[in-house]
Design a protein around this motif. Structure first.
Motif, short mmCIF file in Angstrom:
data_model
loop_
_atom_site.label_atom_id
_atom_site.label_comp_id
_atom_site.label_asym_id
_atom_site.label_seq_id
_atom_site.Cartn_x
_atom_site.Cartn_y
_atom_site.Cartn_z
N HIS A 2 0.83 -1.21 0.00
CA HIS A 2 0.00 0.00 0.00
C HIS A 2 0.87 1.27 0.00
CE1 HIS A 2 -3.73 2.11 0.73
NE2 HIS A 2 -3.28 2.66 1.82
N TYR A 3 2.14 1.13 0.42
CA TYR A 3 3.05 2.27 0.57
C TYR A 3 4.17 2.27 -0.47
CZ TYR A 3 0.88 2.57 5.17
OH TYR A 3 -0.01 2.67 6.19
N MET A 4 4.09 1.38 -1.45
CA MET A 4 5.20 1.24 -2.40
C MET A 4 4.73 1.37 -3.83
SD MET A 4 7.30 -1.92 -0.69
CE MET A 4 8.71 -1.73 -1.77
N ASP A 5 5.64 1.88 -4.67
CA ASP A 5 5.43 1.89 -6.11
C ASP A 5 6.28 0.76 -6.66
OD1 ASP A 5 3.77 4.16 -6.19
OD2 ASP A 5 5.51 5.46 -5.99
N ILE A 6 5.67 -0.41 -6.79
CA ILE A 6 6.39 -1.58 -7.27
C ILE A 6 6.17 -1.67 -8.77
CG2 ILE A 6 6.63 -4.08 -7.14
CD1 ILE A 6 5.50 -3.85 -4.25
N PRO A 7 7.26 -1.61 -9.56
CA PRO A 7 7.10 -1.67 -11.02
C PRO A 7 6.43 -2.97 -11.44
CG PRO A 7 9.37 -1.13 -10.41
CD PRO A 7 8.65 -1.51 -9.16
N GLN A 8 5.44 -2.85 -12.31
CA GLN A 8 4.74 -4.02 -12.83
C GLN A 8 5.38 -4.41 -14.16
OE1 GLN A 8 2.22 -5.46 -11.01
NE2 GLN A 8 2.81 -3.92 -9.49
N LEU A 9 5.68 -5.69 -14.30
CA LEU A 9 6.28 -6.16 -15.55
C LEU A 9 5.18 -6.37 -16.59
CD1 LEU A 9 8.82 -8.79 -14.22
CD2 LEU A 9 9.23 -6.43 -14.85
N THR A 10 5.46 -5.96 -17.81
CA THR A 10 4.56 -6.21 -18.92
C THR A 10 5.35 -6.96 -19.98
OG1 THR A 10 5.09 -4.08 -19.93
CG2 THR A 10 3.17 -4.16 -18.46
N PRO B 198 10.69 4.85 -4.36
CA PRO B 198 9.80 3.70 -4.35
C PRO B 198 8.70 3.72 -3.29
CG PRO B 198 11.85 3.13 -3.28
CD PRO B 198 12.01 4.53 -3.82
N TYR B 199 8.80 4.61 -2.32
CA TYR B 199 7.84 4.62 -1.22
C TYR B 199 6.96 5.87 -1.30
CZ TYR B 199 11.60 1.54 0.24
OH TYR B 199 12.56 0.57 0.27
N HIS B 200 5.70 5.73 -0.93
CA HIS B 200 4.81 6.89 -0.95
C HIS B 200 3.78 6.80 0.17
CE1 HIS B 200 2.32 4.03 -3.25
NE2 HIS B 200 1.32 4.69 -2.71
N CYS B 201 3.28 7.94 0.55
CA CYS B 201 2.25 8.03 1.57
C CYS B 201 0.89 8.04 0.87
CB CYS B 201 2.43 9.31 2.39
SG CYS B 201 1.07 9.58 3.56
N PRO B 202 0.05 7.05 1.12
CA PRO B 202 -1.25 7.02 0.46
C PRO B 202 -2.21 8.12 0.96
CG PRO B 202 -1.05 5.16 1.95
CD PRO B 202 0.28 5.86 1.94
N GLN B 203 -1.95 8.64 2.19
CA GLN B 203 -2.84 9.67 2.72
C GLN B 203 -2.62 11.02 2.06
OE1 GLN B 203 -1.21 7.47 4.81
NE2 GLN B 203 -2.38 7.17 6.68
N CYS B 204 -1.35 11.37 1.75
CA CYS B 204 -1.10 12.72 1.21
C CYS B 204 -0.24 12.70 -0.05
CB CYS B 204 -0.49 13.62 2.28
SG CYS B 204 1.02 13.00 3.00
N VAL C 15 2.82 12.00 -0.86
CA VAL C 15 4.22 12.41 -0.85
C VAL C 15 5.06 11.17 -1.13
CG1 VAL C 15 6.08 13.39 0.55
CG2 VAL C 15 3.76 14.25 0.80
N SER C 16 6.11 11.31 -1.96
CA SER C 16 6.99 10.20 -2.28
C SER C 16 8.31 10.32 -1.52
CB SER C 16 7.28 10.17 -3.79
OG SER C 16 6.10 9.89 -4.49
N PHE C 17 8.94 9.16 -1.27
CA PHE C 17 10.17 9.11 -0.48
C PHE C 17 11.19 8.20 -1.13
CE2 PHE C 17 6.57 9.90 2.26
CZ PHE C 17 6.98 11.02 2.96
N ARG C 18 12.45 8.59 -1.02
CA ARG C 18 13.56 7.78 -1.53
C ARG C 18 13.93 6.66 -0.56
NH1 ARG C 18 17.71 7.16 -4.90
NH2 ARG C 18 19.81 6.87 -4.09
#
Length: 174
Positions: free
Chosen positions: A121-129, A142-148, A150-153
């Motif tokens: 829920h807190y990660m941007d995991i690349p999806q393979l196509t 790769p990490y983000h806050c779903p509430q607001c 904001v992305s984080f390194r």
């Protein structure tokens, strides 16, 4: 319609107040940035040591000093941290005896977080196509806050953000 010269809404308490309820400095900030005298003169007290702070955020940051050091590093097991964010910072620094080197640590933490179902829920995991390949690297943020949104390194940045802004102290368990 209300006239801006008559009054404005306080940025903190959202009350519509006349010009006399603002200091000259606050009035010059204009609509959307002015804080009334009542909101400026508020202090926030620590319930543990009774120190006072100008903002709730300053008090909340201070409250971390009163936490016990009972969180263990997920890699080396040292139990000397006050939060999961502090333990992850220790690994991310590259000085954890179980995971040497910053890039190695960053990769290991990313892979660890990917294996935790709650973290998806807190990660941007690349999806393979079709035709894509996974180069095994960690995305820049790769990490983000779903509430607001904001992305984080670093995972520790997300953990600190969740702890301080959303009062989520136990986001990640290991």
């Amino acid at each position: 319609l209300r006239s801006a010269t008559m009054g404005r809404e306080c940025w903190d308490c959202e009350r519509y107040l006349d010009r006399g309820c603002y200091s000259n400095n606050q009035w010059r900030k204009g609509d959307g940035g002015s804080r009334c005298r009542d909101c400026i003169n508020v202090s926030y007290r620590c319930n543990e040591c009774h120190r006072t702070f100008r903002t709730a955020n300053e008090r909340n940051m201070h409250m971390q000093t009163h936490r016990p050091r009972n969180v263990a590093c997920p890699v080396c097991g040292d139990q000397r941290f006050k939060s999961g964010a502090n333990a992850v910072q220790h690994v991310e620094s590259g000085f954890c005896r179980g995971c040497r080197g910053q890039e190695n640590a960053r990769n290991q933490i990313y892979e660890f977080a990917k294996r935790q179902g709650v973290m998806h829920h807190y990660m941007d995991i690349p999806q393979l196509t079709y035709g894509d390949y996974d180069d095994g690297g960690v995305p820049d943020f790769p990490y983000h806050c779903p509430q607001c949104s904001v992305s984080f390194r670093q995972l520790s940045q997300l953990l600190q953000h969740q702890d301080q802004k959303h009062n989520n102290h136990r986001m990640l368990t290991y």
